[in-house]
Design a protein around this motif. Structure first.
Motif, PDB file in Angstrom:
ATOM      1  N   PHE A  28       0.853  -1.186   0.000  1.00 51.35           N
ATOM      2  CA  PHE A  28       0.000   0.000   0.000  1.00 51.35           C
ATOM      3  C   PHE A  28       0.891   1.238   0.000  1.00 51.35           C
ATOM      4  N   PRO A  84      -1.277   6.749   1.510  1.00 47.40           N
ATOM      5  CA  PRO A  84      -1.678   6.853   2.926  1.00 47.40           C
ATOM      6  C   PRO A  84      -3.173   7.101   3.108  1.00 47.40           C
ATOM      7  N   ILE A 138      -4.916   3.815   3.023  1.00 50.55           N
ATOM      8  CA  ILE A 138      -4.705   3.080   4.279  1.00 50.55           C
ATOM      9  C   ILE A 138      -5.656   3.589   5.356  1.00 50.55           C
ATOM     10  N   LEU A 164      -8.816   1.664   7.230  1.00 48.03           N
ATOM     11  CA  LEU A 164      -8.918   1.630   8.694  1.00 48.03           C
ATOM     12  C   LEU A 164     -10.297   2.096   9.150  1.00 48.03           C
ATOM     13  N   TRP A 186      -2.328  -3.017  11.794  1.00 45.66           N
ATOM     14  CA  TRP A 186      -1.968  -3.104  10.370  1.00 45.66           C
ATOM     15  C   TRP A 186      -1.779  -1.715   9.772  1.00 45.66           C
ATOM     16  N   ALA A 187      -2.704  -0.790  10.079  1.00 47.22           N
ATOM     17  CA  ALA A 187      -2.646   0.554   9.499  1.00 47.22           C
ATOM     18  C   ALA A 187      -1.397   1.304   9.950  1.00 47.22           C
ATOM     19  N   ALA A 200       1.454  -0.102   7.987  1.00 44.30           N
ATOM     20  CA  ALA A 200       1.374   0.309   6.583  1.00 44.30           C
ATOM     21  C   ALA A 200       1.763   1.773   6.413  1.00 44.30           C
ATOM     22  N   LEU A 201       1.330   2.638   7.332  1.00 49.28           N
ATOM     23  CA  LEU A 201       1.682   4.060   7.256  1.00 49.28           C
ATOM     24  C   LEU A 201       3.170   4.286   7.498  1.00 49.28           C
ATOM     25  N   TYR A 228       4.719   3.231   3.864  1.00 51.44           N
ATOM     26  CA  TYR A 228       4.089   3.539   2.577  1.00 51.44           C
ATOM     27  C   TYR A 228       5.024   4.237   1.594  1.00 51.44           C
ATOM     28  N   ALA A 230       5.286  -5.897   4.940  1.00 51.02           N
ATOM     29  CA  ALA A 230       4.783  -4.634   4.394  1.00 51.02           C
ATOM     30  C   ALA A 230       5.337  -4.373   2.997  1.00 51.02           C
TER      31      ALA A 230
END
Length: 262
Positions: A38, A41, A44, A48, A83-84, A87-88, A91, A151
């Motif tokens: 991902f 942002p 993502i 969420l 997870w978020a 991912a952030l 990214y 990720a």
């Protein structure tokens, strides 16, 4: 006129500052770019929020129609939040792989990793019925430590490439040091002319066939049997691939040569 080490299509995909660093550091030909699953942002954050709203709606509906509270649904927002956050964090990561190293871009910040400047690679391999997953860490000579995991798309492939390249560069000098009589440290394991020791006991070379990973632990194949060193995790051993290659070299030298019969 000097020929560019990159194919035209590859040049278009590499930022100019990355090309400049690669050329200045003599990284050779570009091989592949790795990036997160991902990269947006906002997407993502949208996933969420959407997941939390959907979970609350399902939870309310179940309570309304059944009168029961399904507690496991309360865990879903926590898992999605974890997870978020991960991912952030990743990214804007991009990893540009070259023949002689890679460049790790985090936004506008560039980190150079030449194979001959990497001190250690730590690998954690997990297996399931469908796939093999490899998370890994890279420690540079200046002490900087970077971690790579799920990720990043293709992180297992990237980890294998990094391991193989670092082994290719380091193995000749490790063999030279071993042949000169030096003890070669691999974390808690040491390799010398007598065999492999973990600080408590030594396994002599005449009892060693290979060294392997067995369910996340270091294992030595002795006379056809697999002996697991239960106190040592393979993920804690720096440059495990290099260790396997060194052991293979030593064992192959000790094996008797077969000569043709005339």
């Amino acid at each position: 006129m000097a020929q560019s080490p990159y194919a035209p299509s590859a040049v278009a995909s590499i930022p100019a500052e990355v090309q400049q660093m690669a050329a200045y550091s003599q990284l050779g030909n570009f091989k592949k770019e790795y990036q997160p699953s991902f990269t947006n942002p906002l997407a993502i954050i949208g996933i969420l929020i959407g997941s939390i709203v959907l979970d609350i709606a399902v939870l309310v509906a179940l309570i309304t129609f059944t009168g029961y509270l399904f507690y496991y649904l309360l865990i879903v927002p926590v898992l999605v939040l974890i997870w978020a956050i991960n991912a952030l964090k990743h990214y804007n990561w991009r990893i540009y792989l070259f023949n002689e190293g890679y460049i790790h871009a985090r936004g506008s910040q560039l980190e150079l990793f030449r194979w001959d400047q990497i001190q250690a690679v730590y690998v954690n391999v997990t297996r399931s019925r469908s796939r093999v997953n490899m998370n890994f860490q890279v420690r540079r000579g200046d002490g900087a430590l970077w971690k790579y995991g799920s990720a990043i798309k293709g992180h297992s492939e990237l980890g294998a490439q990094v391991q193989e390249a670092v082994t290719r560069v380091q193995l000749p000098r490790v063999i030279e040091a071993f042949n000169s009589g030096a003890q070669i440290p691999f974390g808690r394991l040491n390799v010398n002319g007598q065999g492999i020791n973990d600080g408590k006991k030594i396994i002599p070379w005449d009892q060693i066939g290979t060294i392997e990973m067995n369910q996340g632990k270091v294992a030595v194949r002795q006379n056809g049997r697999l002996l697991t060193l239960s106190s040592i995790k393979a993920s804690e051993v720096p440059n495990f691939n290099l260790l396997m290659s060194l052991v293979q070299y030593v064992v192959s030298r000790r094996q008797p040569q077969a000569y043709p019969q005339y």
